[in-house]
Design an enzyme around this catalytic site. Structure first.
Site, PDB file in Angstrom:
ATOM      1  N   ILE A 110       0.667  -1.338  -0.406  1.00  0.00           N
ATOM      2  CA  ILE A 110       0.177  -0.083   0.205  1.00  0.00           C
ATOM      3  C   ILE A 110       1.260   1.140  -0.076  1.00  0.00           C
ATOM      4  O   ILE A 110       2.033   1.026   0.370  1.00  0.00           O
ATOM      5  CB  ILE A 110      -1.207   0.129   1.598  1.00  0.00           C
ATOM      6  N   CYS A 111       0.518   2.436  -0.857  1.00  0.00           N
ATOM      7  CA  CYS A 111       1.108   3.267  -0.815  1.00  0.00           C
ATOM      8  C   CYS A 111       2.487   3.322  -1.254  1.00  0.00           C
ATOM      9  O   CYS A 111       2.518   2.715  -2.269  1.00  0.00           O
ATOM     10  CB  CYS A 111       1.032   4.266   1.006  1.00  0.00           C
ATOM     11  N   GLY A 112       3.219   4.132  -0.389  1.00  0.00           N
ATOM     12  CA  GLY A 112       4.771   4.114  -0.702  1.00  0.00           C
ATOM     13  C   GLY A 112       5.527   3.104  -0.733  1.00  0.00           C
ATOM     14  O   GLY A 112       5.958   2.588  -2.197  1.00  0.00           O
TER      15      GLY A 112
END
Length: 276
Positions: A110-112
């Protein structure tokens, strides 16, 4: 022995991003197979505590170099600024994720963390999402054609999500693991998405259903299932409709319905009569 989901933790990791998933996996209530799952944290170094972006101090259960795909059901990679600012810090995590992919054990990022997978080439030919398509372009990856503008995407062996979608991220993880029956999962999602207590009552009622149907990929025996007497009975839809009519006729509020459903489940589990 419980199946283990491993969560990567590091200094500055976004602790809220895997939170829904971790809580759901650890809490046996409403699960198809209570007691089947456990969560362990994985750190870069053995015996070294880390501090999340929200200030939580976490002592990892296992070091990254000691984690083997055969010992895990899923690897969760949360986001954090360092995935972009100092990506070399996560080389060990990416190497481990690569071993998971090679072994056919799913990875959820998720995300980064999606940028970390993109930089390593793991998103070049797989459906995926992230914070935005432009966010991944800076990694130099070749998978733009497979980008999906969605909160979360689940494909073979890979789950990805944007940092704004921890709830959808958890939902896809639960589907991958077969954690909940379909109706329970949908009620869980709507409860936290809308904040309406009526979905809690719906979740409790769904957990009571004796014959919950699953997709073929999730079917299996339900441990501890109680065999009910055979014979004619009312269809599930009819029972639900009658329950709703009773609630409407009596003017029951959502909170009252939730309270009654919760008391009913507790009473059935303890073998007692439902409280008035």
């Amino acid at each position: 022995m419980p199946a283990t989901v491993h969560v990567y933790v590091f200094d500055g990791y976004a602790d809220w991003e895997p939170a829904f998933a971790m809580a759901g996996i650890r809490d046996p209530q409403y699960q198809r197979q209570p007691g089947r799952w456990q969560v362990q944290t994985v750190g870069q170094r053995d015996g070294v505590a880390v501090r999340s972006k929200g200030g939580l101090a976490v002592l990892p259960d296992v070091a990254m170099d000691a984690l083997h795909a055969d010992d895990s059901a899923l690897l969760i990679l949360p986001g954090g600024d360092s995935w972009v600012d100092t990506p070399e810090l996560h080389r060990g995590a990416i190497d481990t994720a690569s071993h998971f992919f090679d072994a056919g054990v799913p990875v959820a990022a998720i995300c980064g963390a999606t940028a970390g997978l993109a930089r390593a080439g793991w998103l070049d030919d797989r459906p995926h999402t992230s914070n935005a398509a432009a966010y991944l372009k800076g990694t130099g990856y070749q998978g733009a054609a497979h980008y999906r503008d969605m909160p979360a995407v689940r494909g073979p062996g890979l789950i990805t999500a944007g940092g704004m979608a921890p709830l959808e991220f958890a939902r896809e993880i639960f589907i991958e693991l077969g954690l909940y029956d379909d109706e329970v999962l949908e009620a869980w999602y709507q409860l936290y998405k809308t904040g309406k207590s009526e979905h809690f009552a719906r979740m409790v009622r769904a957990a009571e259903e004796p014959a919950r149907q699953l997709p073929a990929t999730q079917r299996g025996p339900r441990p501890g299932k109680v065999t009910r007497p055979s014979g004619p009975g009312k269809p599930t839809a009819q029972r639900r409709a009658e329950r709703e009519e009773i609630d409407e006729a009596t003017g029951a509020t959502a909170s009252e319905t939730t309270r009654d459903a919760h008391v009913s489940v507790r009473s059935k589990r303890s073998g007692g009569a439902k409280a008035n």
